[in-house]
Write a protein that holds these residues in place. Sequence first.
Motif, PDB file in Angstrom:
ATOM      1  N   ASN A   1       0.793  -1.356  -0.037  1.00 42.12           N
ATOM      2  CA  ASN A   1       0.153   0.146   0.061  1.00 42.12           C
ATOM      3  C   ASN A   1       0.866   1.298   0.065  1.00 42.12           C
ATOM      4  OD1 ASN A   1      -2.432  -1.690   0.182  1.00 42.12           O
ATOM      5  ND2 ASN A   1      -2.335  -1.604   2.347  1.00 42.12           N
ATOM      6  N   HIS A   2       1.916   1.247  -0.904  1.00 43.32           N
ATOM      7  CA  HIS A   2       2.882   2.613  -0.766  1.00 43.32           C
ATOM      8  C   HIS A   2       2.145   3.373  -2.017  1.00 43.32           C
ATOM      9  CE1 HIS A   2       6.742   4.713  -0.978  1.00 43.32           C
ATOM     10  NE2 HIS A   2       6.587   4.378   0.300  1.00 43.32           N
ATOM     11  N   SER A   3       2.380   4.636  -1.691  1.00 47.78           N
ATOM     12  CA  SER A   3       1.833   5.544  -2.596  1.00 47.78           C
ATOM     13  C   SER A   3       2.557   5.639  -3.863  1.00 47.78           C
ATOM     14  CB  SER A   3       1.532   7.051  -1.820  1.00 47.78           C
ATOM     15  OG  SER A   3       3.080   7.252  -1.385  1.00 47.78           O
ATOM     16  N   GLU A   4       3.827   5.444  -4.067  1.00 45.82           N
ATOM     17  CA  GLU A   4       4.478   5.454  -5.088  1.00 45.82           C
ATOM     18  C   GLU A   4       5.247   4.141  -5.650  1.00 45.82           C
ATOM     19  OE1 GLU A   4       7.631   8.299  -4.463  1.00 45.82           O
ATOM     20  OE2 GLU A   4       8.318   7.196  -2.699  1.00 45.82           O
ATOM     21  N   PRO A   5       5.452   4.199  -7.026  1.00 46.11           N
ATOM     22  CA  PRO A   5       6.100   2.652  -7.453  1.00 46.11           C
ATOM     23  C   PRO A   5       7.272   2.432  -6.555  1.00 46.11           C
ATOM     24  CG  PRO A   5       5.548   4.054  -9.258  1.00 46.11           C
ATOM     25  CD  PRO A   5       5.144   5.033  -8.115  1.00 46.11           C
ATOM     26  N   CYS A   6       7.467   1.075  -6.292  1.00 49.61           N
ATOM     27  CA  CYS A   6       8.577   0.633  -5.568  1.00 49.61           C
ATOM     28  C   CYS A   6       9.131  -0.682  -6.118  1.00 49.61           C
ATOM     29  CB  CYS A   6       8.163   0.555  -4.153  1.00 49.61           C
ATOM     30  SG  CYS A   6       7.828   1.766  -3.224  1.00 49.61           S
ATOM     31  N   LEU A   7      10.372  -0.513  -6.326  1.00 49.19           N
ATOM     32  CA  LEU A   7      11.218  -1.592  -7.027  1.00 49.19           C
ATOM     33  C   LEU A   7      11.926  -2.215  -6.149  1.00 49.19           C
ATOM     34  CD1 LEU A   7      11.677  -3.344  -9.646  1.00 49.19           C
ATOM     35  CD2 LEU A   7      13.693  -1.889  -9.995  1.00 49.19           C
ATOM     36  N   PRO A   8      11.581  -3.626  -5.637  1.00 43.84           N
ATOM     37  CA  PRO A   8      12.481  -4.477  -4.609  1.00 43.84           C
ATOM     38  C   PRO A   8      13.755  -4.629  -5.213  1.00 43.84           C
ATOM     39  CG  PRO A   8      10.426  -5.516  -5.265  1.00 43.84           C
ATOM     40  CD  PRO A   8      10.372  -4.325  -6.080  1.00 43.84           C
ATOM     41  N   VAL A   9      14.775  -4.506  -4.501  1.00 42.18           N
ATOM     42  CA  VAL A   9      16.209  -5.013  -5.031  1.00 42.18           C
ATOM     43  C   VAL A   9      16.962  -5.446  -4.032  1.00 42.18           C
ATOM     44  CG1 VAL A   9      16.117  -3.442  -7.073  1.00 42.18           C
ATOM     45  CG2 VAL A   9      17.142  -2.588  -4.854  1.00 42.18           C
ATOM     46  N   CYS A  10      18.040  -6.108  -4.351  1.00 42.01           N
ATOM     47  CA  CYS A  10      18.950  -6.723  -3.226  1.00 42.01           C
ATOM     48  C   CYS A  10      20.306  -6.460  -3.782  1.00 42.01           C
ATOM     49  CB  CYS A  10      18.819  -8.379  -2.910  1.00 42.01           C
ATOM     50  SG  CYS A  10      19.141  -9.053  -4.520  1.00 42.01           S
ATOM     51  N   GLY A  11      21.174  -5.959  -2.892  1.00 41.90           N
ATOM     52  CA  GLY A  11      22.710  -5.598  -3.350  1.00 41.90           C
ATOM     53  C   GLY A  11      23.064  -4.369  -2.480  1.00 41.90           C
ATOM     54  N   GLN A  12      24.008  -3.549  -2.930  1.00 40.16           N
ATOM     55  CA  GLN A  12      24.619  -2.478  -2.363  1.00 40.16           C
ATOM     56  C   GLN A  12      23.808  -1.188  -2.715  1.00 40.16           C
ATOM     57  OE1 GLN A  12      28.724  -2.420  -3.923  1.00 40.16           O
ATOM     58  NE2 GLN A  12      28.654  -4.593  -4.428  1.00 40.16           N
ATOM     59  N   LEU A  13      22.764  -1.040  -2.205  1.00 43.15           N
ATOM     60  CA  LEU A  13      21.782   0.046  -2.238  1.00 43.15           C
ATOM     61  C   LEU A  13      22.293   1.540  -1.797  1.00 43.15           C
ATOM     62  CD1 LEU A  13      19.106   0.937  -3.306  1.00 43.15           C
ATOM     63  CD2 LEU A  13      17.917   0.092  -1.218  1.00 43.15           C
ATOM     64  N   SER A  14      22.901   1.137  -0.622  1.00 37.48           N
ATOM     65  CA  SER A  14      23.530   2.269   0.121  1.00 37.48           C
ATOM     66  C   SER A  14      24.850   2.907  -0.424  1.00 37.48           C
ATOM     67  CB  SER A  14      23.777   2.014   1.521  1.00 37.48           C
ATOM     68  OG  SER A  14      24.826   1.159   1.713  1.00 37.48           O
ATOM     69  N   SER A  15      25.308   2.256  -1.530  1.00 36.61           N
ATOM     70  CA  SER A  15      26.478   2.572  -2.059  1.00 36.61           C
ATOM     71  C   SER A  15      26.195   3.432  -3.298  1.00 36.61           C
ATOM     72  CB  SER A  15      27.340   1.555  -2.517  1.00 36.61           C
ATOM     73  OG  SER A  15      26.902   0.866  -3.697  1.00 36.61           O
ATOM     74  N   LEU A  16      25.093   3.601  -3.752  1.00 35.36           N
ATOM     75  CA  LEU A  16      24.514   4.377  -4.807  1.00 35.36           C
ATOM     76  C   LEU A  16      24.579   5.867  -4.439  1.00 35.36           C
ATOM     77  CD1 LEU A  16      21.728   2.415  -6.236  1.00 35.36           C
ATOM     78  CD2 LEU A  16      23.958   2.225  -7.022  1.00 35.36           C
ATOM     79  N   ASN A  17      25.194   6.638  -5.548  1.00 33.97           N
ATOM     80  CA  ASN A  17      25.405   8.011  -5.281  1.00 33.97           C
ATOM     81  C   ASN A  17      24.350   8.851  -6.097  1.00 33.97           C
ATOM     82  OD1 ASN A  17      27.243   7.877  -3.001  1.00 33.97           O
ATOM     83  ND2 ASN A  17      28.789   7.162  -4.910  1.00 33.97           N
ATOM     84  N   ASP A  18      23.967   9.993  -5.891  1.00 39.71           N
ATOM     85  CA  ASP A  18      23.228  11.021  -6.665  1.00 39.71           C
ATOM     86  C   ASP A  18      24.085  11.067  -8.192  1.00 39.71           C
ATOM     87  OD1 ASP A  18      21.007  12.589  -6.927  1.00 39.71           O
ATOM     88  OD2 ASP A  18      22.348  14.041  -7.570  1.00 39.71           O
TER      89      ASP A  18
END
Length: 612
Positions: free
Chosen positions: A241-258
């Motif tokens: 029930n999230h208001s925006e599209p969400c894509l579930p992923v696994c991996g180094q999510l916190s390593s991504l930069n703008d």
Amino acid sequence: MKTSMTSRLANMQQQLAELIEQMDGARTNLSGSLPGKHQSLTNFLQYLCVRDVDLRPLQDDLQAVGLSSLGRSELAIHGSMKASHAWLLKFTDNDFDPLNAIESVDDELKQGKALLDDHTEKLLGPKRGDRRPRIMVTIPSDAHQDQELITQLMDGGMELARINCGHGSIEDQFKTALEVKHLARKKDLDIKVMCDLSGPKIRTRSLGQGPGVFKLKTTKDAYGHVLTPARVHLVSYPLVNHSEPCLPVCGQLSSLNDGDVLHFRDLRGRKRRAVVEVFEDHRFIKSYRNAYLGNVTRLHRGHDLVLAVSHLEPWEIQHRIHQGELFSLCLSMNDYHGEHFCIEANFEAFWDTLAVGDPVVFDDGRLATVVHDKDEISGFVVLKVLRAPSKGFVMKGDRGINFPDQSPQLAALTADDQETIDLLHGVADIFAFSFIKHAQDVRELRQFLNSRQLDQSKGVVLKIETKQAINHLPSIIIEGLKLDQLGIMIARGDLAVEVGFSRLSELQEEILTLARAAHVPVIWATQVLESLAKSGLPSRGDVSDVSRGERADCIMLNQGDFILDALQMTHDVCCRMAGHQRQNTTLMRELAIVKDRHLDSYQHGSERLNWT
């Protein structure tokens, strides 16, 4: 002229006298105790007597001399006819005093209205405000996860919540009913919960499931230029029930930069790129090209693998069918060796009598077919599509099926229904029973509820949605009066398929009138304001349908993205119509419905009604 009018008055007197004599003969001696129902049963049997003949000429004659046409007399038919007869006697005998008859009908009408109001409040709960009919809203079986929706529906005027027990898990249904009760108590509201049992519904079985797919979709102008890119929130686990599209992923999510660029191949093998956006601690990707991602999709930053799509829910396989096509309906896919697309269904009870040329209808009439061929050995029929939507009909699991020309003996109360009652009776106020066909079905329902000691504490709604129920409606209502709390639902979806759409209008009027004669509340159901609830814009026909439904005691709305708008409009239309109508005048032609052969024993007193 005076002689002609005198003759007409005498003829009307005679007709009314004969009808009153028939009604007097319809009085039934009840054995046992039936508090509050004796008058309702008597009035109902008397009403059936007068509706067995065509009274339209008499109605015209009565109106011509300024008397009631009897079109609103179903709540107190005996007194209404006696009052009209008394006035006719007064016309021909100045010394006759009609006052006693007039006072009598006034008392009967007040009592009849009071009985209907009492039965309605007992079953459906108190009304809120000045609106006369209650509003029932179908809520998702997992609505316990969305307290805001339930609260908004209550604030919008919902008096009853319907849970369709044919969808979702029994655990979700229980939690949702419990949540409705909890939120209603917090608001000091009496919100009834109706659990709608599936009954012996024939449905298609699932075609299976395909792998999960997530689509990145841009918006474009008429020339194909991208107006807004596809943008999706990256999450480490699926969000509900999230208001925006969400894509579930696994991996180094916190390593991504703008500004990081991710490369991948979508499920079609096409090369795609997406740009990372970072907002506070959240990561998003945006793409200027459409792409299809699955659980096998890998996203790279340069040469490094950083993310993998995961936990996408599988989707149900569907098949689109068009007009004129042939397809098969089988009992088991394991035995099917035909050449056409095939879907499995639980129609074993119809197999022996189903023949070439018989109609088979899907999804409340949206797909109409006819049996083209039958393979007795392999257990399947080939169907030819006679009518389908212009863009085709999407066939998938859980599509309802009707066989209008077939009438197998199916138990109205299935083993699944019994289990549902056992598990939900603690949180449900009302149980709605589907596909009632005969009075015997009602008798078996009553016996089951009695065995669980629920016959006095739970309301029962009988859904009228089959040809057989129409043919046996009087005896069904009589048997239903033995229940403590009884309601009738005009389930117009399956009913229209069973009897034909052209007959639906007249039959819904007949059901409404007969139920009122027995002082039984009526629920006006199926596709009420459906265009508004689903698309946000009502059709003119939908609005007119609500105005007709205002004469019932409850209007049922189905769920949709714009259900709050549909609820508000239903309330507004009902309030406005209350100033224009209080039940329409009914033209009293003879009704084929009242010729139910099971009524003979009741009307002629050869069988005493056993209420124990």
